[in-house]
Scaffold this motif. Structure first.
Motif, PDB file in Angstrom:
ATOM      1  N   MET A 154     -16.029  16.015 -34.725  1.00 45.67           N
ATOM      2  CA  MET A 154     -15.639  16.938 -35.868  1.00 45.67           C
ATOM      3  C   MET A 154     -14.304  16.613 -36.299  1.00 45.67           C
ATOM      4  SD  MET A 154     -17.637  20.399 -34.717  1.00 45.67           S
ATOM      5  CE  MET A 154     -17.009  20.688 -33.196  1.00 45.67           C
ATOM      6  N   ASN A 155     -14.170  16.698 -37.496  1.00 45.53           N
ATOM      7  CA  ASN A 155     -12.786  16.425 -38.034  1.00 45.53           C
ATOM      8  C   ASN A 155     -11.997  18.038 -37.894  1.00 45.53           C
ATOM      9  OD1 ASN A 155     -12.776  13.696 -38.869  1.00 45.53           O
ATOM     10  ND2 ASN A 155     -13.821  14.333 -40.567  1.00 45.53           N
ATOM     11  N   ILE A 213     -17.783  26.317 -38.887  1.00 48.27           N
ATOM     12  CA  ILE A 213     -18.669  27.476 -37.795  1.00 48.27           C
ATOM     13  C   ILE A 213     -20.002  27.653 -38.314  1.00 48.27           C
ATOM     14  CG2 ILE A 213     -18.463  29.992 -37.333  1.00 48.27           C
ATOM     15  CD1 ILE A 213     -15.337  29.835 -37.321  1.00 48.27           C
ATOM     16  N   VAL A 214     -20.058  27.849 -39.498  1.00 47.64           N
ATOM     17  CA  VAL A 214     -21.577  27.803 -40.119  1.00 47.64           C
ATOM     18  C   VAL A 214     -22.543  26.912 -40.060  1.00 47.64           C
ATOM     19  CG1 VAL A 214     -22.700  28.444 -42.537  1.00 47.64           C
ATOM     20  CG2 VAL A 214     -20.656  29.831 -42.166  1.00 47.64           C
ATOM     21  N   LEU A 230     -14.056  26.372 -30.050  1.00 48.60           N
ATOM     22  CA  LEU A 230     -12.908  26.950 -29.349  1.00 48.60           C
ATOM     23  C   LEU A 230     -11.877  25.995 -28.671  1.00 48.60           C
ATOM     24  CD1 LEU A 230     -14.498  30.147 -28.011  1.00 48.60           C
ATOM     25  CD2 LEU A 230     -13.053  29.936 -29.864  1.00 48.60           C
ATOM     26  N   GLU A 231     -12.640  25.094 -28.239  1.00 47.81           N
ATOM     27  CA  GLU A 231     -11.795  24.064 -27.663  1.00 47.81           C
ATOM     28  C   GLU A 231     -10.984  23.130 -28.835  1.00 47.81           C
ATOM     29  OE1 GLU A 231     -13.271  19.841 -26.159  1.00 47.81           O
ATOM     30  OE2 GLU A 231     -13.205  21.074 -24.321  1.00 47.81           O
ATOM     31  N   MET A 232     -11.754  22.941 -29.803  1.00 46.94           N
ATOM     32  CA  MET A 232     -10.800  22.254 -30.899  1.00 46.94           C
ATOM     33  C   MET A 232      -9.780  23.378 -31.309  1.00 46.94           C
ATOM     34  SD  MET A 232     -12.319  21.357 -34.570  1.00 46.94           S
ATOM     35  CE  MET A 232     -13.412  19.948 -34.270  1.00 46.94           C
ATOM     36  N   CYS A 249      -5.841  22.407 -31.662  1.00 49.27           N
ATOM     37  CA  CYS A 249      -5.119  22.573 -32.784  1.00 49.27           C
ATOM     38  C   CYS A 249      -3.833  23.418 -32.586  1.00 49.27           C
ATOM     39  CB  CYS A 249      -5.759  23.314 -33.795  1.00 49.27           C
ATOM     40  SG  CYS A 249      -7.018  22.147 -34.661  1.00 49.27           S
ATOM     41  N   ALA A 250      -4.015  24.551 -31.913  1.00 51.90           N
ATOM     42  CA  ALA A 250      -2.972  25.625 -31.576  1.00 51.90           C
ATOM     43  C   ALA A 250      -1.886  24.901 -30.696  1.00 51.90           C
ATOM     44  CB  ALA A 250      -3.333  26.709 -30.804  1.00 51.90           C
ATOM     45  N   ALA A 251      -2.425  24.209 -29.676  1.00 49.77           N
ATOM     46  CA  ALA A 251      -1.271  23.548 -28.839  1.00 49.77           C
ATOM     47  C   ALA A 251      -0.413  22.410 -29.311  1.00 49.77           C
ATOM     48  CB  ALA A 251      -2.266  22.747 -27.441  1.00 49.77           C
TER      49      ALA A 251
END
Length: 72
Positions: free
Chosen positions: A9-10, A22-23, A43-45, A49-51
């Motif tokens: 997933m991009n 999500i949808v 959630l892992e993605m 991203c946040a990290a």
């Protein structure tokens, strides 16, 4: 690893793309276990991203954007 219709997933670039991801993933799920696995993958993605944010403030803004997208 969690199966998905998309091998890799991009990373979504904005709120609209997160919502579309999500949808798409939820509507592609075949059963509750598949749904759960897809949520974990999203959630892992999100965590990755946040990290990768360069500052704590940037990470905080990203988390707020994603939470607002999920909760509507």
């Amino acid at each position: 690893a969690v199966a998905s219709d998309v091998p890799v997933m991009n990373t979504p670039a904005n709120r609209t793309e997160w919502a579309e991801l999500i949808v798409k993933e939820m509507s592609s799920a075949s059963d509750p276990n598949d749904t759960r696995n897809r949520v974990f993958r999203i959630l892992e993605m999100f965590d990755k991203c946040a990290a990768n944010c360069s500052t704590p403030d940037e990470a905080h803004k990203m988390r707020e954007m994603i939470i607002a997208t999920i909760l509507g």
